[in-house]
Write an enzyme that holds these catalytic residues in place. Structure first.
Site, PDB file in Angstrom:
ATOM      1  N   ASP A 120       0.684  -1.311  -0.082  1.00  0.00           N
ATOM      2  CA  ASP A 120      -0.080   0.057  -0.046  1.00  0.00           C
ATOM      3  C   ASP A 120       0.719   1.318  -0.103  1.00  0.00           C
ATOM      4  O   ASP A 120       0.211   2.455   0.265  1.00  0.00           O
ATOM      5  CB  ASP A 120      -0.901  -0.067   1.104  1.00  0.00           C
ATOM      6  CG  ASP A 120      -0.249   0.187   2.598  1.00  0.00           C
ATOM      7  OD1 ASP A 120       0.726  -0.811   2.761  1.00  0.00           O
ATOM      8  OD2 ASP A 120      -0.608   0.894   3.553  1.00  0.00           O
ATOM      9  N   GLU A 121       2.195   1.143  -0.251  1.00  0.00           N
ATOM     10  CA  GLU A 121       2.957   2.483  -0.071  1.00  0.00           C
ATOM     11  C   GLU A 121       3.999   2.119  -1.043  1.00  0.00           C
ATOM     12  O   GLU A 121       4.771   1.189  -1.510  1.00  0.00           O
ATOM     13  CB  GLU A 121       3.384   2.867   1.319  1.00  0.00           C
ATOM     14  CG  GLU A 121       4.335   2.054   1.817  1.00  0.00           C
ATOM     15  CD  GLU A 121       4.870   2.493   3.109  1.00  0.00           C
ATOM     16  OE1 GLU A 121       5.237   3.827   3.351  1.00  0.00           O
ATOM     17  OE2 GLU A 121       5.057   1.767   4.242  1.00  0.00           O
TER      18      GLU A 121
END
Length: 364
Positions: free
Chosen positions: A105-106
């Site tokens: 997610d990053e």
């Protein structure tokens, strides 16, 4: 060379956001994704309603339920999370090939010299976040800065669903005011040591010479000396090379003695073999590792030189590690470390962050 423009994008409570996207009835209720309390599970992530009760990632599920009895606990569904992650990465790569994922997610994006949005990294971040909202159905936050360290700190500034920009002329003042715990590799132990030395902010740390920091913190002192001044020359590297591989299991009932630990090892090694077989583009193996967490939550890691998976080596490390406490065991893990290349020295986020835990990947 032109000033770098780095964006750090980080989805807001990613796993929980995917769950709320797929089941809108979950919205507005305290929600956590993680393992069951009776199986000694931990919280992988939680939404902001749960965080208001003090729940946070890596907390035991049992503790989370004590803080928030009405907490909705959902088991993770990594296939859905990976599917969402692939969509998000595709959006990033529409803007630049220089995308360095840190997790599902990053990621860091280097948009230096990119013409989109008239070359404005701020507008690109806004556009990217809008596309994630429209095309994936969740929200993301972003930090925009001249380097990776500051961009990552900035992405947390206006969460959730926000962004923050630190322009080159603002770097010095921005970093000086940061608590030292914001520096990569500064955990609770190092932060406590710095506090005892009267150091609370990066501005305080600047009063210390490189020699003094090296004296107190070894090679990590050089990283502290650079980062407290906002200096971070690491490039965004699209191809991250795996440095380790491992598996671990937390047992519902403690393993009472060394014999029980030995009996549990074959199942771990079988799972490790499956994961090791799937691993691509790995470097030569240099070390074997065994991790043990005892019933009193103390933890030890034992390692030695190795050239590959070896039952006898892991058994020997298990015996050595178990002898350190001799208590019942709640968690066992086995793993291997791979050789580092000459270019690895600048990959980690500080010396301590480069010493990546073999067992910290909740995404499996």
């Amino acid at each position: 060379m032109s000033q770098r423009k780095i964006i750090h994008c980080d989805c807001d409570c990613f796993y929980a956001s995917v769950e709320m996207r797929d089941d809108p009835t979950l919205r507005g209720r305290p929600l956590a994704v993680g393992g069951r309390a009776e199986h000694r599970g931990v919280v992988a992530t939680c939404n902001y309603e749960a965080r208001a009760f003090g729940v946070h990632s890596a907390m035991s599920t049992a503790r989370a339920l004590q803080l928030c009895p009405q907490l909705l606990l959902i088991p993770p569904d990594f296939e859905r999370y990976r599917a969402a992650s692939r969509l998000i990465l595709a959006i990033y790569r529409d803007y630049t090939p220089l995308v360095e994922p840190l997790s599902l997610d990053e990621a860091y994006l280097d948009v230096t010299g990119v013409d989109r949005c008239q070359g404005s990294a701020t507008r690109m971040a806004e556009e990217i976040r809008g596309r994630i909202r429209d095309e994936v159905g969740i929200t993301a936050s972003a930090g925009i800065a001249p380097n990776k360290f500051i961009a990552k700190v900035a992405s947390d500034w206006n969460k959730p669903d926000g962004q923050f920009v630190v322009r080159p002329q603002e770097v010095d003042a921005f970093v000086a005011a940061l608590p030292v715990k914001k520096i990569f590799g500064v955990g609770k132990v190092t932060a406590s040591k710095l506090a005892r030395l009267g150091v609370h902010t990066c501005g305080d740390l600047r009063a210390w010479s490189l020699a003094d920091l090296t004296h107190h913190f070894g090679s990590f002192g050089a990283g502290l000396h650079r980062l407290c001044r906002g200096i971070d020359e690491r490039e965004v590297k699209p191809d991250r090379i795996r440095k380790s591989i491992s598996v671990e299991t937390t047992y519902v009932i403690d393993l009472p003695d060394l014999a029980a630990c030995r009996a549990a090892l074959p199942a771990l090694m079988e799972e490790f073999a499956r994961r090791f077989e799937r691993t691509q583009a790995r470097r030569p193996v240099t070390k074997a590792v065994v991790k043990i967490k005892f019933a009193d939550f103390s933890q030890t890691t034992v390692e030695c030189a190795a050239s590959g998976p070896d039952v006898a080596t892991w058994l020997r490390l298990l015996e050595e590690g178990h002898a350190r406490r001799g208590l019942p065991v709640r968690l066992l893990g086995v793993g291997l470390r791979f050789a580092e290349g000459e270019d690895d020295a600048d990959e980690g986020e500080g010396k301590k962050a480069r010493q990546i835990s073999l067992f910290g990947d909740l995404s499996g």
